[in-house]
Design a protein around this motif. Sequence first.
Motif, short mmCIF file in Angstrom:
data_model
loop_
_atom_site.label_atom_id
_atom_site.label_comp_id
_atom_site.label_asym_id
_atom_site.label_seq_id
_atom_site.Cartn_x
_atom_site.Cartn_y
_atom_site.Cartn_z
N ARG A 83 0.83 -1.21 0.00
CA ARG A 83 0.00 0.00 0.00
C ARG A 83 0.87 1.26 0.00
N ALA A 84 2.05 1.18 0.62
CA ALA A 84 2.91 2.35 0.76
C ALA A 84 3.84 2.59 -0.42
N ALA A 142 -4.94 -7.75 -3.93
CA ALA A 142 -5.64 -7.49 -5.18
C ALA A 142 -6.38 -6.15 -5.11
N GLY A 143 -7.00 -5.87 -3.98
CA GLY A 143 -7.68 -4.59 -3.81
C GLY A 143 -6.72 -3.42 -3.87
N ILE A 144 -5.55 -3.59 -3.27
CA ILE A 144 -4.54 -2.53 -3.29
C ILE A 144 -4.05 -2.30 -4.72
N LEU A 145 -3.77 -3.39 -5.43
CA LEU A 145 -3.30 -3.27 -6.82
C LEU A 145 -4.37 -2.61 -7.70
N ALA A 146 -5.62 -2.95 -7.47
CA ALA A 146 -6.70 -2.37 -8.27
C ALA A 146 -6.77 -0.86 -8.05
N ARG A 147 -6.64 -0.43 -6.82
CA ARG A 147 -6.67 1.01 -6.54
C ARG A 147 -5.46 1.72 -7.15
N ARG A 148 -4.31 1.05 -7.16
CA ARG A 148 -3.10 1.65 -7.73
C ARG A 148 -3.22 1.84 -9.24
N ARG A 158 -6.98 -9.35 -13.45
CA ARG A 158 -5.54 -9.11 -13.34
C ARG A 158 -5.04 -8.79 -11.93
N PRO A 159 -5.71 -7.95 -11.15
CA PRO A 159 -5.18 -7.68 -9.80
C PRO A 159 -5.07 -8.93 -8.93
N ALA A 160 -6.12 -9.75 -8.92
CA ALA A 160 -6.10 -10.98 -8.11
C ALA A 160 -5.07 -11.96 -8.66
N LEU A 161 -4.98 -12.05 -9.99
CA LEU A 161 -4.02 -12.96 -10.60
C LEU A 161 -2.60 -12.54 -10.28
N ALA A 162 -2.31 -11.24 -10.38
CA ALA A 162 -0.96 -10.74 -10.08
C ALA A 162 -0.59 -11.00 -8.63
N ALA A 163 -1.52 -10.74 -7.71
CA ALA A 163 -1.25 -10.98 -6.29
C ALA A 163 -1.00 -12.46 -6.04
N GLY A 164 -1.81 -13.32 -6.66
CA GLY A 164 -1.64 -14.76 -6.48
C GLY A 164 -0.33 -15.27 -7.04
N VAL A 165 0.05 -14.76 -8.21
CA VAL A 165 1.31 -15.19 -8.83
C VAL A 165 2.49 -14.75 -7.98
N ALA A 166 2.44 -13.52 -7.44
CA ALA A 166 3.53 -13.03 -6.60
C ALA A 166 3.67 -13.87 -5.33
N LEU A 167 2.56 -14.22 -4.72
CA LEU A 167 2.61 -15.04 -3.51
C LEU A 167 3.11 -16.45 -3.82
N THR A 168 2.72 -16.98 -4.98
CA THR A 168 3.22 -18.30 -5.39
C THR A 168 4.72 -18.26 -5.64
N ALA A 169 5.20 -17.17 -6.22
CA ALA A 169 6.64 -17.02 -6.44
C ALA A 169 7.39 -17.03 -5.12
N PHE A 170 6.86 -16.30 -4.14
CA PHE A 170 7.49 -16.32 -2.82
C PHE A 170 7.46 -17.70 -2.21
#
Length: 208
Positions: A83-84, A142-148, A158-170
């Motif tokens: 968020r920051a 996903a909500g944060i990415l959507a607002r950004r 896309r926001p939910a997919l991007a968040a999920g992919v990033a968490l899977t990468a971690f």
Amino acid sequence: MVEMSVASTAGIAERKRQLVRNELAEAAVALLADQGFEETTVDQIVAAVGMSRRTFSRYFESKEDVVVHLLAGAGAQMCAELRARPGDEPPALALRHAVSVFTSICRVDRERTLRVSRLILDTPALLARFLERQSQWQAEMAGILARRTGLVPDTDLRPALAAGVALTAFQTGLRHWVDNDGTTAIDELVDQAFVMITPALDLSTDQS
């Protein structure tokens, strides 16, 4: 003055509760890592810290909750970091900075984090709770990415997919880190994963 006193008292009480939670969590992790999840009882955990089972039930519902408690704060920090991030920062970079909350913990407290991570990843009941918590983080991210980006999460995947992919990468980097006993730096592993997934994190609004 009375209101300030009440607020101060409430703050002290909450800090005491947090200290008890942390003490129980530390004792649980030590026992669970040494004895195994199924072999460790709640009675053994409370005995290790000189508390009663009744006291335990005021803070946690189960053994799983004790371990998941260790993840809760880091997950909240990760979402706060996302968020920051600067509004013009590419989503891939913003997400990488966000998950650095977890990689920093792995780096700073390597042995303890290895123990906790191995316990979670190798215990089906704990892994299920971890994935449940991860799903909650994904929704918030996903909500944060959507607002950004000005995207609408209810209609745009896309926001939910991007968040999920990033968490899977971690999580993939974490799995390799644990399997190799932390011999390869966790940041290096997660960086490698993010290089592979960066195209999937493009949230440009001009995509069709």
